[in-house]
Design a protein around this motif. Structure first.
Motif, PDB file in Angstrom:
ATOM      1  N   VAL A 162     112.120  14.345  48.816  1.00 21.33           N
ATOM      2  CA  VAL A 162     111.082  14.586  49.824  1.00 21.33           C
ATOM      3  C   VAL A 162     110.552  16.005  49.598  1.00 21.33           C
ATOM      4  CG1 VAL A 162     112.722  15.442  51.573  1.00 21.33           C
ATOM      5  CG2 VAL A 162     110.561  14.424  52.303  1.00 21.33           C
ATOM      6  N   GLU A 194     109.761  19.587  50.056  1.00 23.31           N
ATOM      7  CA  GLU A 194     110.520  20.498  50.913  1.00 23.31           C
ATOM      8  C   GLU A 194     109.992  21.917  50.792  1.00 23.31           C
ATOM      9  OE1 GLU A 194     114.934  20.341  50.661  1.00 23.31           O
ATOM     10  OE2 GLU A 194     114.816  22.509  50.340  1.00 23.31           O
ATOM     11  N   GLY A 247     113.286  18.045  47.892  1.00 24.07           N
ATOM     12  CA  GLY A 247     114.711  18.101  48.218  1.00 24.07           C
ATOM     13  C   GLY A 247     115.325  16.720  48.130  1.00 24.07           C
ATOM     14  N   ILE A 290     119.018  16.328  48.628  1.00 26.53           N
ATOM     15  CA  ILE A 290     120.368  16.290  49.199  1.00 26.53           C
ATOM     16  C   ILE A 290     120.461  15.068  50.119  1.00 26.53           C
ATOM     17  CG2 ILE A 290     121.897  17.440  50.861  1.00 26.53           C
ATOM     18  CD1 ILE A 290     121.150  20.095  49.676  1.00 26.53           C
TER      19      ILE A 290
END
Lengths: 247, 247, 247, 247, 247
Positions: E107, E109, E187, E189
């Protein structure tokens, strides 16, 4: 000597990730495709009945990215049931068009930290967490993990109290996400290549990232966490499969 | 200088993990499938006779998860017999429908620690452990492992007495599981990519996790253990294969 | 500054590991299979003549475990000959039924440590070790290895004399196995992914394990050795292949 | 703060390693095989003309071992030309019988260390090294490499002068091999998975081993070098391919 | 305790890398090939309309090297849209000739560092960066990365201010390349196996190397960066595909 913390083990769990073999699927006749979808539908219906009877639980998900297209997740009181279930699924028509992508074998695990002041064998809430109904939330995230055992940061050399402190702090971060993210921890020491599996559910996909990002700064994660592959996807009903597979 | 501990070596051992090629199996004729199952049945019968004659031992298991579906484990007095046995199996009809998934080549190993006060060459119990009949318990767990050789924790740089102390302590944890878990240690230094193979048997699947979890806090594991892949499954008779493979 | 030790290089060496594609082999006609075996027989005969003429050497082995079924090992005065030989083999009928499993490209290497007091270019024994006839012993063990270069144990930062001391001590362990294990060291720095290849021969399979286990406690192994995959097997004649491949 | 050394970049470079699919090649008709070889011959001829016009360079090599059978190496003023060239090659008949084995994308790189006292943009020798004609020497060796970035040895944390000193010393080792080994360094930071590619040429295969072995004791290699896979082979003309592929 | 920096998340992003199956493509009829190209053309047209309506963005690229031939990159307000889009693409005729090579789920970020003095939720420039139109520059470079968590350099144990200082310095290096390189940080994570994805655009291919080389000496990269695979290529229009695939 660091001492092991007692764990409580609930239902056994099989995460079964598959990729669709689209070329084979297209080559199949409409009849074969219908058969595959109908058969899966019946299988899922049986699994849902088992869930209704509180003899297990089932989740079905569409995954994003090339690592996997589908995830079938089942929980059962015994590992034997999961082995039978996996074999039965492998014999279905649908399985002919699915390529194994990843699997994870584990058991729902709660630690003694979570049972404070309760009798784990009788407390209804604790029992419900050991034998959970998989949340019907929109999105899923799964990843396996280990605790580090290197020369400097070795989880299994830390004292029990220190481990408890670190886990408590970690839990505090999780608590901020109450209502946003639900988690099911399954233990896989002795069962699969990683020590734990983390299965998360959310209504909003972005909450997975926010939670895991924030947790990465928790001391227990920063110092001791080793992560495996991450898989994310969306919960689907058995009826949704017809549309996912429609050509 | 750290000194090697004497080891005693018994029967050679081949763990042969396979995945079922379900698509090929379904495409086969009923006749071919019957032939495959009958031929395997005869092969197993021969291996069981060898076991009865105490000239080897055999175990057959159904595994869970995508890593493997079946495990055939054989022990023999010589490696040559195992090589012949593997080749013979590869020529069977059933093998046409099985995809090699993992194998492990090793030899039953006992260390001098275990022979205290006995003559290893004549003591009946010690000899029985070197040439074991594989337990007929319900569940199996297999994993290969190494001892670490890093700059801080180097097993092969530890003094013999210290290694003995650590192994003794480790054995104490194992002893708590007497009656619950049985283990066969096979050595594979020079034979395969890991130094040891651990094959565990249990009546209850959860005992594998409890034992290995608890052992992970033993100093010898926490500081020196590197683990390979974990495989778990259920013991099956040759007759069970018919049902496992039934379409 | 640590200084490189002079090495003496002999014949070039190709280890060529293959797996049998049993399904394809079974699908072939008897005529094709006969052709494949006869052609290999002739090829081997040619290689054996080269060995008789001291223009190279050849070994043929049946391996155990899923990593490889066969090993063809050839030594020649030039790498070009090995490349031609590999290409010729790839064009044979038999190669159609063999799947490449692993290969290792190296050259027989002796270090100056071993030439003490001899003229390496003329000493007959030294020359015979540089251009060896592969032993006709029953069993073979092969593994590639590196010397560590980490922050604490860095072989290439150790002084020459210290390296010599460590290698001497290591040689003493090897000497205990005289008559039980023979070794051929081939160097592969610049030729393949590991720095050295170790090819061992024994009359008894167990001696590989005993030797390598004992050596693992030598300081040079404990501190500096990184090992690749291990392959073991049995020496076979070209006639044996007929039986190995017989259906 | 350590400072980056200025680099000068020349022609872009594509190393394209392939394995021969011998089974498919044998199944092809003589006509198809002729077409494949003729077409490759024409392609090579075009590339050689480009080399003659100093608009690029080309090398064609037969490799040893299972990792690759052929290497096609091209240099061009732009990356776009290499992408077009790779696509064109993939469309050829020959490519139908070649399996991609490894590729490396980089650009000829010289560091400011080498331009001392010269104007890199006009000096003819420096320019010739940036836009090289690939040597027509008999043997080739290729490997990718990184500089270490660990907690103790971190190339990118060393001061510029220290890096210069280490590289100078390293160059001195190389200089001993003048006339025996020629090297082309290509940079791949941002282009491929390793930081640099090293392509060596020699008249005698053994010189690769001698050079790389000796260099391994240079401080810059011992402390900071991480190596990828090594590939070696022999230069071949386009006409040689006919013989390599002849059945 | 180090504290997480607030991040702002924009559109979700799917990088979908594919290899062309040239053998299958050649075996297809001209009609099938036309259908595949036309259908892709329509799909791209739809994606471009979505971009025109500021409801997402799309990029199409031809890659160099064996790792991938094509990259399709899409951004959307929700992950569900990307999952649907991926499934739809997998059902196309063109996808029958494309082999999945790598994918990355993330996404867009931006960190709070970049929002200094602005209201991230309303500032138009900040919002435009969260929901970007992919640059129409000539070349693309993609790689995933992690921040190190080892015993010495652990990003997630560094204080927030120190991390800010390191990132600021890193940004200064990037700023030198304004007009030469544009970057989009996504990002991942909790979404994929790496923590961040870096997508760079340039008019000149060499600028990727210059930027990443220079940045490698930034303290934050030298001490804390772990890089995944690097992919580079060239922006193409949907019409270009016809030529890329033309036989």
């Amino acid at each position: 000597m660091p001492e092991a913390v007692e764990t409580f083990d609930g239902w056994y769990c099989l995460h079964d990730f598959r990729k669709v073999d689209w070329n084979a699927w297209k080559l199949a006749s409409q009849e074969e495709r219908d058969q595959a979808l109908n058969e899966f539908n019946e299988l899922m219906q049986g699994w849902e009945e088992i869930e209704s009877n509180r003899e297990g639980s089932v989740g079905f998900y569409q995954m994003i990215g090339q690592k996997a297209d589908l995830l079938i997740m089942n929980l059962r009181p015994t590992m034997d049931e999961l082995t039978d279930l996996e074999t039965a699924f492998n014999k279905t028509k649908l399985a002919e068009f699915l390529i194994p992508a990843y699997s994870f074998v584990s058991v729902v695990e709660l630690s003694a930290y979570m049972a404070k002041g309760k009798d784990p064998d009788t407390d209804p809430e604790f029992q419900a967490r050991l034998k959970p109904v998989l949340p019907k939330w929109e999105h899923i995230c799964f990843y396996p993990m280990d605790r580090k055992k290197d020369a400097v940061n070795n989880w299994f050399m830390e004292e029990k109290d220190e481990r408890g402190r670190l886990m408590y702090e970690h839990g505090m971060t999780g608590r901020k996400y109450a209502g946003k993210v639900r988690q099911i921890i399954t233990g896989s020491i002795g069962f699969d290549d990683w020590e734990w599996g983390v299965t998360l559910y959310a209504h909003e996909m972005i909450q997975f990232k926010k939670l895991i990002y924030e947790m990465r700064f928790d001391e227990v994660s920063a110092r001791f966490a080793d992560f495996g592959e991450f898989f994310i996807g969306h919960r689907k009903t058995k009826e949704d499969l017809n549309q996912i597979m429609a050509l």
